[in-house]
Design a protein around this motif. Sequence first.
Motif, PDB file in Angstrom:
ATOM      1  N   LEU A  94     -15.131  11.454   4.816  1.00  0.00           N
ATOM      2  CA  LEU A  94     -13.765  11.969   4.739  1.00  0.00           C
ATOM      3  C   LEU A  94     -13.569  12.734   3.440  1.00  0.00           C
ATOM      4  N   CYS A  95     -12.858  13.833   3.533  1.00  0.00           N
ATOM      5  CA  CYS A  95     -12.430  14.569   2.352  1.00  0.00           C
ATOM      6  C   CYS A  95     -10.913  14.447   2.271  1.00  0.00           C
ATOM      7  N   LEU A  96     -10.426  13.777   1.239  1.00  0.00           N
ATOM      8  CA  LEU A  96      -8.994  13.570   1.103  1.00  0.00           C
ATOM      9  C   LEU A  96      -8.334  14.739   0.383  1.00  0.00           C
ATOM     10  N   GLU A  97      -7.050  14.853   0.607  1.00  0.00           N
ATOM     11  CA  GLU A  97      -6.325  15.978   0.012  1.00  0.00           C
ATOM     12  C   GLU A  97      -6.205  15.822  -1.503  1.00  0.00           C
ATOM     13  N   HIS A  98      -6.102  14.580  -1.959  1.00  0.00           N
ATOM     14  CA  HIS A  98      -5.938  14.332  -3.389  1.00  0.00           C
ATOM     15  C   HIS A  98      -6.994  13.338  -3.868  1.00  0.00           C
ATOM     16  N   GLU A  99      -7.587  13.594  -5.026  1.00  0.00           N
ATOM     17  CA  GLU A  99      -8.590  12.695  -5.581  1.00  0.00           C
ATOM     18  C   GLU A  99      -7.972  11.334  -5.924  1.00  0.00           C
ATOM     19  N   GLU A 100      -6.707  11.329  -6.340  1.00  0.00           N
ATOM     20  CA  GLU A 100      -6.039  10.070  -6.668  1.00  0.00           C
ATOM     21  C   GLU A 100      -5.970   9.143  -5.458  1.00  0.00           C
ATOM     22  N   ASP A 101      -5.790   9.731  -4.261  1.00  0.00           N
ATOM     23  CA  ASP A 101      -5.750   8.916  -3.046  1.00  0.00           C
ATOM     24  C   ASP A 101      -7.095   8.236  -2.805  1.00  0.00           C
ATOM     25  N   LYS A 102      -8.173   8.965  -3.049  1.00  0.00           N
ATOM     26  CA  LYS A 102      -9.502   8.366  -2.872  1.00  0.00           C
ATOM     27  C   LYS A 102      -9.697   7.191  -3.819  1.00  0.00           C
ATOM     28  N   LEU A 103      -9.318   7.363  -5.081  1.00  0.00           N
ATOM     29  CA  LEU A 103      -9.474   6.290  -6.061  1.00  0.00           C
ATOM     30  C   LEU A 103      -8.615   5.080  -5.695  1.00  0.00           C
ATOM     31  N   THR A 104      -7.414   5.344  -5.170  1.00  0.00           N
ATOM     32  CA  THR A 104      -6.536   4.242  -4.755  1.00  0.00           C
ATOM     33  C   THR A 104      -7.152   3.462  -3.601  1.00  0.00           C
ATOM     34  N   LEU A 105      -7.682   4.169  -2.599  1.00  0.00           N
ATOM     35  CA  LEU A 105      -8.282   3.500  -1.445  1.00  0.00           C
ATOM     36  C   LEU A 105      -9.512   2.694  -1.859  1.00  0.00           C
ATOM     37  N   LEU A 106     -10.338   3.240  -2.738  1.00  0.00           N
ATOM     38  CA  LEU A 106     -11.523   2.515  -3.194  1.00  0.00           C
ATOM     39  C   LEU A 106     -11.129   1.256  -3.969  1.00  0.00           C
ATOM     40  N   SER A 107     -10.090   1.358  -4.783  1.00  0.00           N
ATOM     41  CA  SER A 107      -9.672   0.198  -5.576  1.00  0.00           C
ATOM     42  C   SER A 107      -9.038  -0.890  -4.717  1.00  0.00           C
ATOM     43  N   ARG A 108      -8.520  -0.530  -3.535  1.00  0.00           N
ATOM     44  CA  ARG A 108      -7.860  -1.507  -2.657  1.00  0.00           C
ATOM     45  C   ARG A 108      -8.703  -1.836  -1.430  1.00  0.00           C
ATOM     46  N   SER A 109      -9.948  -1.417  -1.423  1.00  0.00           N
ATOM     47  CA  SER A 109     -10.793  -1.617  -0.240  1.00  0.00           C
ATOM     48  C   SER A 109     -11.033  -3.090   0.073  1.00  0.00           C
ATOM     49  N   TYR A 110     -10.840  -3.968  -0.926  1.00  0.00           N
ATOM     50  CA  TYR A 110     -11.031  -5.404  -0.683  1.00  0.00           C
ATOM     51  C   TYR A 110     -10.078  -5.929   0.389  1.00  0.00           C
ATOM     52  N   LEU A 111      -8.948  -5.217   0.621  1.00  0.00           N
ATOM     53  CA  LEU A 111      -7.979  -5.656   1.624  1.00  0.00           C
ATOM     54  C   LEU A 111      -8.560  -5.618   3.032  1.00  0.00           C
ATOM     55  N   LEU A 112      -9.592  -4.822   3.234  1.00  0.00           N
ATOM     56  CA  LEU A 112     -10.206  -4.737   4.561  1.00  0.00           C
ATOM     57  C   LEU A 112     -10.780  -6.082   4.987  1.00  0.00           C
ATOM     58  N   ARG A 113     -11.312  -6.852   4.025  1.00  0.00           N
ATOM     59  CA  ARG A 113     -11.935  -8.130   4.358  1.00  0.00           C
ATOM     60  C   ARG A 113     -10.932  -9.149   4.883  1.00  0.00           C
ATOM     61  N   HIS A 114      -9.660  -8.943   4.553  1.00  0.00           N
ATOM     62  CA  HIS A 114      -8.626  -9.888   4.965  1.00  0.00           C
ATOM     63  C   HIS A 114      -7.899  -9.451   6.234  1.00  0.00           C
ATOM     64  N   ASN A 115      -8.355  -8.376   6.856  1.00  0.00           N
ATOM     65  CA  ASN A 115      -7.752  -7.896   8.095  1.00  0.00           C
ATOM     66  C   ASN A 115      -8.740  -8.122   9.238  1.00  0.00           C
ATOM     67  N   ASP A 116      -8.353  -8.905  10.230  1.00  0.00           N
ATOM     68  CA  ASP A 116      -9.275  -9.263  11.317  1.00  0.00           C
ATOM     69  C   ASP A 116      -9.794  -8.044  12.070  1.00  0.00           C
ATOM     70  N   SER A 117      -8.985  -7.002  12.187  1.00  0.00           N
ATOM     71  CA  SER A 117      -9.403  -5.813  12.950  1.00  0.00           C
ATOM     72  C   SER A 117     -10.396  -4.953  12.183  1.00  0.00           C
ATOM     73  N   TYR A 118     -10.399  -5.060  10.850  1.00  0.00           N
ATOM     74  CA  TYR A 118     -11.245  -4.172  10.049  1.00  0.00           C
ATOM     75  C   TYR A 118     -12.106  -4.936   9.041  1.00  0.00           C
ATOM     76  N   LYS A 119     -12.366  -6.226   9.287  1.00  0.00           N
ATOM     77  CA  LYS A 119     -13.102  -7.030   8.312  1.00  0.00           C
ATOM     78  C   LYS A 119     -14.558  -6.603   8.170  1.00  0.00           C
TER      79      LYS A 119
END
Length: 459
Positions: A94-119
């Motif tokens: 994926l190429c995001l429109e803003h670099e800040e969005d990419k950094l935010t998603l990477l820093s919050r990626s741990y939330l995926l482990r707590h979601n049953d649909s995307y663990k």
Amino acid sequence: MEIESTSVSLNPTQSSSAAAPPAGSALSIIDELADRDRRKKNMIVYNLPEPASNKSDSDSFTAMCSSVFNGPYAITKSVRLGKKLPNKHRPLLLCLEHEEDKLTLLSRSYLLRHNDSYKNVFIAPDRTRFEREKHKKLLSELKHRRSQGEVDLIIRNGAIITKPARGTESHLNDTIFDSEVFPRNYSVFRKDRNIHGGGVFILVEKSIPSSILEIDSTCEVIWVLLHLQHSHDIILGAFYAPPNSPSSVWDELSESLTQVRQKFPTTMIVLGGDFNCPGVDWSSGSLMDSYVTLTFRESLITLAHDFMLEQTVNLPTRGNNILDLCFTTHPDYIHQCITVPGFSDHETVIVELANLQVGHKNVQKKIYLYNRANWDIIREKVSTVSDMYLTLNENSSRTVEQNWNFIHENILQIVKDHIPAKQISTLSRLPWMTSQLKRLIKRKQRLYKRAKRFKRPSD
């Protein structure tokens, strides 16, 4: 904005019409920097199911963001990598429109482990070939060091570091040395009460520059300043409120926080410990039934509001109660906050910070200017010391230690008196700037100066 969605096949053996520049050359450095710049808005999503024919990858990504990250993030391009195989989901670039969005998603990626649909889904930055090779070596080293018994190791900003730690109810006093209790690779900061209870401490891995803050306080709290790069320092605090404490304990903590804020008005604060304040729903700020008085709980909530602190622990740490809390002035920097079984009747709270780089203090270093030394006087002084040494040992039972100290102290005094010196300051070291890269950069500068001076096509 329209999203482009295509599929490509990556073949590492595929040849290019132009030969790659030799590794370590000036051109290879320029190509590497340009490649990093091209990828700065990219990230790769693994194990995200491929959509049905009537949907696009952008729809799948948007649905994941809405479910996990509470909001959409604009992307300009989506590409599935590799050949399509049955029962296997290709990585999604994926190429995001803003670099800040990419950094935010990477820093919050741990939330995926707590979601049953995307663990089973995980996110990684789009690394260059050089970065992939370096990361692979780091993973191998991390696995080896963990197999040797090292704990709390993580990879951050191209290096393996140890997480800072803090604790309460240390039950220590001044008769117990740090080496008796704590690992050797940590700087230890303690505020003891006695061996029967209380006490707080903070441990910081020695590669992270840190210093204690001298704050007068009547409550059990200790503050340590971590020196990070680009002035993004962090103040770590460890606090303990004994059971059945009066509401005045929050006044004492407020006074301590006020002193910290007077010295460091904008620095990020992370304050954790055993607050012994159950009966608060920290996600909503509402109060629940509890054996603790209403005034006690309201006073802590008021303190958090006054200093703009947000509480990040939302899982029980003892029984069904959240007693161990972590407050911060910058919740966006909290990568994850989890609990694991501890050594006592409390769970251990692990808080991981994101997007922070470990720095190194500017160290004042003294160097001697030997080319300006007065060697004639030095030779004369050394000869005098030699005569004195022989005289002392003619009829004496001096020990080896005494003789060594005599020679050592006199030679140092001669150097100090007759060789000029000056203080120099070492610059902050970037963690990715290795000695090899420094040599290559200097080589590039020499080549540029030569080409600019002689203006020859061969240069």
